[in-house]
Design an enzyme around this catalytic site. Structure first.
Site, mmCIF file in Angstrom:
data_model
loop_
_atom_site.group_PDB
_atom_site.id
_atom_site.type_symbol
_atom_site.label_atom_id
_atom_site.label_comp_id
_atom_site.label_asym_id
_atom_site.label_seq_id
_atom_site.Cartn_x
_atom_site.Cartn_y
_atom_site.Cartn_z
ATOM 1 N N ALA A 61 43.589 40.838 40.510
ATOM 2 C CA ALA A 61 43.187 41.368 39.214
ATOM 3 C C ALA A 61 43.546 42.847 39.105
ATOM 4 C CB ALA A 61 41.684 41.177 39.024
ATOM 5 N N GLY A 106 42.960 36.998 42.462
ATOM 6 C CA GLY A 106 43.389 36.158 41.352
ATOM 7 C C GLY A 106 44.739 35.521 41.578
ATOM 8 N N GLU A 109 44.008 32.517 43.607
ATOM 9 C CA GLU A 109 43.338 31.544 42.734
ATOM 10 C C GLU A 109 44.320 30.876 41.785
ATOM 11 O OE1 GLU A 109 38.865 33.146 42.051
ATOM 12 O OE2 GLU A 109 40.436 34.643 41.747
ATOM 13 N N GLU A 129 37.925 39.670 47.471
ATOM 14 C CA GLU A 129 36.918 40.200 46.535
ATOM 15 C C GLU A 129 35.675 40.736 47.233
ATOM 16 O OE1 GLU A 129 39.332 37.153 44.200
ATOM 17 O OE2 GLU A 129 38.497 37.318 46.227
#
Length: 255
Positions: A61, A106, A109, A129
């Site tokens: 992110a 991300g 993911e 994270e």
């Protein structure tokens, strides 16, 4: 545009293009959702490759953007964040991730949303994270344990450590490791082969597997049974069986 969709020979390439690290800011997330839904709807897209370029898949992110968001802002945004990734996971066609360089947070993911993952031999994947005082928020706590099992997923999520390509292959996080220069070529070849297959049957297979993983076995068997019987109404099924009887296996030309 930070994400593009290019279509050739039945294969749609969803290309992340936000140099230098393909950080997934809000605009990129929204564009990803838009193009994933377009790829799902287009008849000329029979299979999909997710690609970040030769150097990096996606490093995660946009932390600078997230740093300025408070609790209320993230409550409003978190559903849209997940929805952008879910749009990729729900493309009713074969999807392969071509992973080069970093696929972190991300980025990891996003790779989890594919049906198959081909990684470069220099790739590094992870869910870091926890090192920010957070947990994965775009599906990592759900898709990762479903793919590699809860204990291995907890190890990656709890520690935030990065895994190299060889370990990612060993734990089932990726499905194939190839030289970095060959990642996109091999991912595209995987998609192109399936793009020639029976589209409705491939959709049925994907939905049956994915639904079954989320349900009890009786529900999964019902989904499989309904799709299996329904495919007997398709022209592809007629072609496939006729070709098998007349020419032998693997020679059918599907429409």
């Amino acid at each position: 545009m930070t994400v593009t969709l290019e279509v050739a020979e039945g294969v749609g390439t969803l290309r992340l293009d936000r140099p230098p690290m393909n950080a997934l800011d809000i605009a990129t997330q929204d564009r990803l959702k838009e193009l994933a839904e377009e790829a799902a709807d287009r008849d000329d897209v029979r299979a999909v490759v997710i690609y970040g370029g030769e150097r990096v898949f996606a490093a995660g992110a946009d932390i600078k953007e997230m740093q300025n968001m408070d609790h209320a802002a993230m409550v409003r945004r978190s559903r849209a964040l997940q929805d952008s990734f879910t749009a990729v996971a729900r493309i009713p066609k074969p999807v392969v991730a071509a992973v080069t360089g970093y696929a972190l947070g991300g980025g990891c993911e996003l790779a989890l949303c594919a049906d198959y993952r081909i990684a470069a031999d220099n790739a590094k994947l992870g869910q870091p994270e926890i090192l920010l005082g957070l947990i994965p928020g775009a599906g990592g706590t759900q898709r990762l344990p479903r793919l590699i099992g809860p204990s291995k997923a907890k190890d990656l999520i709890f520690t935030g450590r990065q895994v190299k390509a060889d370990e990612a292959l060993a734990i089932g996080l990726v499905d194939r490791v190839v030289p970095a220069a060959e990642v996109y070529e091999q991912a595209h070849a995987w998609a192109a082969r399936l793009a020639q297959g029976p589209a409705i049957a491939l959709r049925a297979a994907k939905e049956s597997v994915d639904t079954g993983l989320e349900a009890d076995i009786d529900t999964g068997l019902a989904v499989e049974r309904n799709w299996f019987a329904g495919l007997f109404a398709t022209e592809d099924r007629e072609r496939g069986m006729r070709s098998f009887v007349e020419e032998g296996p693997g020679k059918a030309k599907f429409v």
